[in-house]
Design a protein around this motif. Structure first.
Motif, PDB file in Angstrom:
ATOM      1  N   GLU A  15       0.717  -1.445   0.050  1.00 29.39           N
ATOM      2  CA  GLU A  15       0.161  -0.094  -0.065  1.00 29.39           C
ATOM      3  C   GLU A  15       1.044   1.139  -0.136  1.00 29.39           C
ATOM      4  N   LEU A  16       0.343   2.251  -0.729  1.00 27.06           N
ATOM      5  CA  LEU A  16       1.065   3.461  -0.827  1.00 27.06           C
ATOM      6  C   LEU A  16       0.230   4.806  -0.513  1.00 27.06           C
ATOM      7  N   LEU A  17       0.793   5.718   0.400  1.00 29.04           N
ATOM      8  CA  LEU A  17       0.214   6.924   0.726  1.00 29.04           C
ATOM      9  C   LEU A  17       0.740   7.938  -0.232  1.00 29.04           C
ATOM     10  N   VAL A  18      -0.135   8.647  -0.990  1.00 31.32           N
ATOM     11  CA  VAL A  18       0.361   9.776  -2.065  1.00 31.32           C
ATOM     12  C   VAL A  18       0.712  10.998  -0.970  1.00 31.32           C
ATOM     13  N   ILE A  19       1.776  11.469  -1.099  1.00 31.08           N
ATOM     14  CA  ILE A  19       2.150  12.487  -0.117  1.00 31.08           C
ATOM     15  C   ILE A  19       2.208  14.008  -1.111  1.00 31.08           C
ATOM     16  N   ASP A  20       2.550  13.904  -2.399  1.00 32.17           N
ATOM     17  CA  ASP A  20       2.398  15.147  -3.030  1.00 32.17           C
ATOM     18  C   ASP A  20       2.020  14.587  -4.588  1.00 32.17           C
ATOM     19  N   THR A  21       1.627  15.651  -5.445  1.00 29.08           N
ATOM     20  CA  THR A  21       1.386  15.329  -6.894  1.00 29.08           C
ATOM     21  C   THR A  21       1.673  16.652  -7.803  1.00 29.08           C
ATOM     22  N   LYS A  22       1.942  16.224  -8.794  1.00 29.92           N
ATOM     23  CA  LYS A  22       1.926  17.080 -10.089  1.00 29.92           C
ATOM     24  C   LYS A  22       1.162  16.813 -11.028  1.00 29.92           C
ATOM     25  N   ASN A  23       1.174  17.208 -12.237  1.00 30.41           N
ATOM     26  CA  ASN A  23       0.235  17.265 -13.289  1.00 30.41           C
ATOM     27  C   ASN A  23       0.364  15.522 -13.722  1.00 30.41           C
ATOM     28  N   ALA A  24       1.430  15.139 -13.961  1.00 29.62           N
ATOM     29  CA  ALA A  24       1.595  13.764 -14.499  1.00 29.62           C
ATOM     30  C   ALA A  24       2.267  12.825 -13.590  1.00 29.62           C
ATOM     31  N   THR A  25       2.687  13.157 -12.304  1.00 28.14           N
ATOM     32  CA  THR A  25       3.492  12.460 -11.453  1.00 28.14           C
ATOM     33  C   THR A  25       3.108  12.534 -10.215  1.00 28.14           C
ATOM     34  N   SER A  26       3.305  11.762  -9.222  1.00 27.67           N
ATOM     35  CA  SER A  26       3.335  11.679  -7.695  1.00 27.67           C
ATOM     36  C   SER A  26       4.263  11.055  -7.081  1.00 27.67           C
ATOM     37  N   THR A  27       4.294  11.749  -5.763  1.00 26.25           N
ATOM     38  CA  THR A  27       5.254  10.999  -4.777  1.00 26.25           C
ATOM     39  C   THR A  27       4.379  10.371  -3.680  1.00 26.25           C
ATOM     40  N   ALA A  28       4.954   9.106  -3.309  1.00 25.89           N
ATOM     41  CA  ALA A  28       4.174   8.437  -2.187  1.00 25.89           C
ATOM     42  C   ALA A  28       5.237   7.449  -1.217  1.00 25.89           C
ATOM     43  N   VAL A  29       4.420   7.202  -0.282  1.00 29.58           N
ATOM     44  CA  VAL A  29       5.337   6.422   0.884  1.00 29.58           C
ATOM     45  C   VAL A  29       4.464   5.126   0.685  1.00 29.58           C
ATOM     46  N   VAL A  30       5.788   4.339   0.923  1.00 27.31           N
ATOM     47  CA  VAL A  30       5.180   2.970   0.753  1.00 27.31           C
ATOM     48  C   VAL A  30       4.727   2.552   2.535  1.00 27.31           C
ATOM     49  N   ILE A  31       3.198   2.357   2.844  1.00 28.48           N
ATOM     50  CA  ILE A  31       2.972   2.010   4.267  1.00 28.48           C
ATOM     51  C   ILE A  31       2.619   0.848   4.560  1.00 28.48           C
ATOM     52  N   LYS A  32       2.678   0.137   3.783  1.00 24.72           N
ATOM     53  CA  LYS A  32       2.776  -1.487   3.835  1.00 24.72           C
ATOM     54  C   LYS A  32       3.370  -2.390   2.745  1.00 24.72           C
ATOM     55  N   SER A  33       3.979  -3.275   2.856  1.00 22.10           N
ATOM     56  CA  SER A  33       4.365  -4.134   1.830  1.00 22.10           C
ATOM     57  C   SER A  33       4.239  -5.513   2.375  1.00 22.10           C
ATOM     58  N   LYS A  34       3.346  -6.362   1.642  1.00 22.87           N
ATOM     59  CA  LYS A  34       3.387  -7.798   2.085  1.00 22.87           C
ATOM     60  C   LYS A  34       4.458  -8.545   1.223  1.00 22.87           C
ATOM     61  N   PHE A  35       4.827  -8.098   0.130  1.00 24.36           N
ATOM     62  CA  PHE A  35       5.862  -8.739  -0.656  1.00 24.36           C
ATOM     63  C   PHE A  35       6.757  -7.862  -1.491  1.00 24.36           C
ATOM     64  N   GLU A  36       7.935  -8.055  -1.960  1.00 24.28           N
ATOM     65  CA  GLU A  36       8.704  -7.079  -2.477  1.00 24.28           C
ATOM     66  C   GLU A  36       7.978  -6.150  -3.539  1.00 24.28           C
ATOM     67  N   LEU A  37       8.008  -4.907  -3.658  1.00 21.11           N
ATOM     68  CA  LEU A  37       7.727  -4.142  -4.522  1.00 21.11           C
ATOM     69  C   LEU A  37       8.706  -3.740  -5.617  1.00 21.11           C
ATOM     70  N   ARG A  38       8.542  -3.570  -6.865  1.00 19.44           N
ATOM     71  CA  ARG A  38       9.738  -3.354  -7.629  1.00 19.44           C
ATOM     72  C   ARG A  38       9.212  -2.193  -8.583  1.00 19.44           C
ATOM     73  N   VAL A  39      10.286  -1.518  -9.098  1.00 20.73           N
ATOM     74  CA  VAL A  39      10.279  -0.682 -10.372  1.00 20.73           C
ATOM     75  C   VAL A  39       9.061  -1.105 -11.414  1.00 20.73           C
ATOM     76  N   GLY A  40       8.132  -0.526 -11.769  1.00 21.39           N
ATOM     77  CA  GLY A  40       7.382  -1.112 -12.818  1.00 21.39           C
ATOM     78  C   GLY A  40       6.061  -1.741 -12.254  1.00 21.39           C
ATOM     79  N   GLN A  41       5.980  -1.780 -11.084  1.00 24.28           N
ATOM     80  CA  GLN A  41       5.057  -2.431 -10.318  1.00 24.28           C
ATOM     81  C   GLN A  41       3.415  -1.582 -10.753  1.00 24.28           C
ATOM     82  N   LYS A  42       2.506  -2.382 -11.003  1.00 28.52           N
ATOM     83  CA  LYS A  42       1.185  -1.795 -11.307  1.00 28.52           C
ATOM     84  C   LYS A  42       0.497  -0.943  -9.985  1.00 28.52           C
ATOM     85  N   ILE A  43      -0.258   0.130 -10.253  1.00 27.08           N
ATOM     86  CA  ILE A  43      -0.846   0.598  -8.926  1.00 27.08           C
ATOM     87  C   ILE A  43      -2.182   0.799  -9.160  1.00 27.08           C
ATOM     88  N   ARG A  44      -3.299   0.901  -8.276  1.00 30.47           N
ATOM     89  CA  ARG A  44      -4.594   1.245  -8.542  1.00 30.47           C
ATOM     90  C   ARG A  44      -5.194   1.778  -7.119  1.00 30.47           C
TER      91      ARG A  44
END
Length: 86
Positions: free
Chosen positions: A54-83
């Protein structure tokens, strides 16, 4: 997940990540997202996805955002899908 601020390929909890979605996709600070893996389908069977964190969005721009990982059950990798968290 498009980038991370650590040198490992895996992403652990409490790490800042960068997302290629932003306010143009209606993200706002405070949104909770989930990273997931969509399994490959075989013989047209519908398989459920696996939530990896799970990710918590902490800042947004038009086409990008910054988030903090608040929970990880398994390894997250670059390219991971989000929703949005379901």
């Amino acid at each position: 997940v498009t980038a991370r601020d650590v040198s490992s390929d895996a992403i652990a909890s409490t790490v800042v990540v960068f997302i290629d979605q932003g306010s143009e996709q209606m993200l706002v600070p405070g949104d909770i997202l989930e990273a997931y893996e969509a399994p490959e389908t075989n013989d047209k069977k519908i398989l459920s996805s696996r939530v990896t964190g799970e990710l918590l969005v902490i800042d947004t721009k038009n086409a990008t955002s910054t988030a903090v990982v608040i929970k990880s059950k398994f390894e997250l990798r670059v390219g991971q899908k989000i929703r949005y968290k379901q």
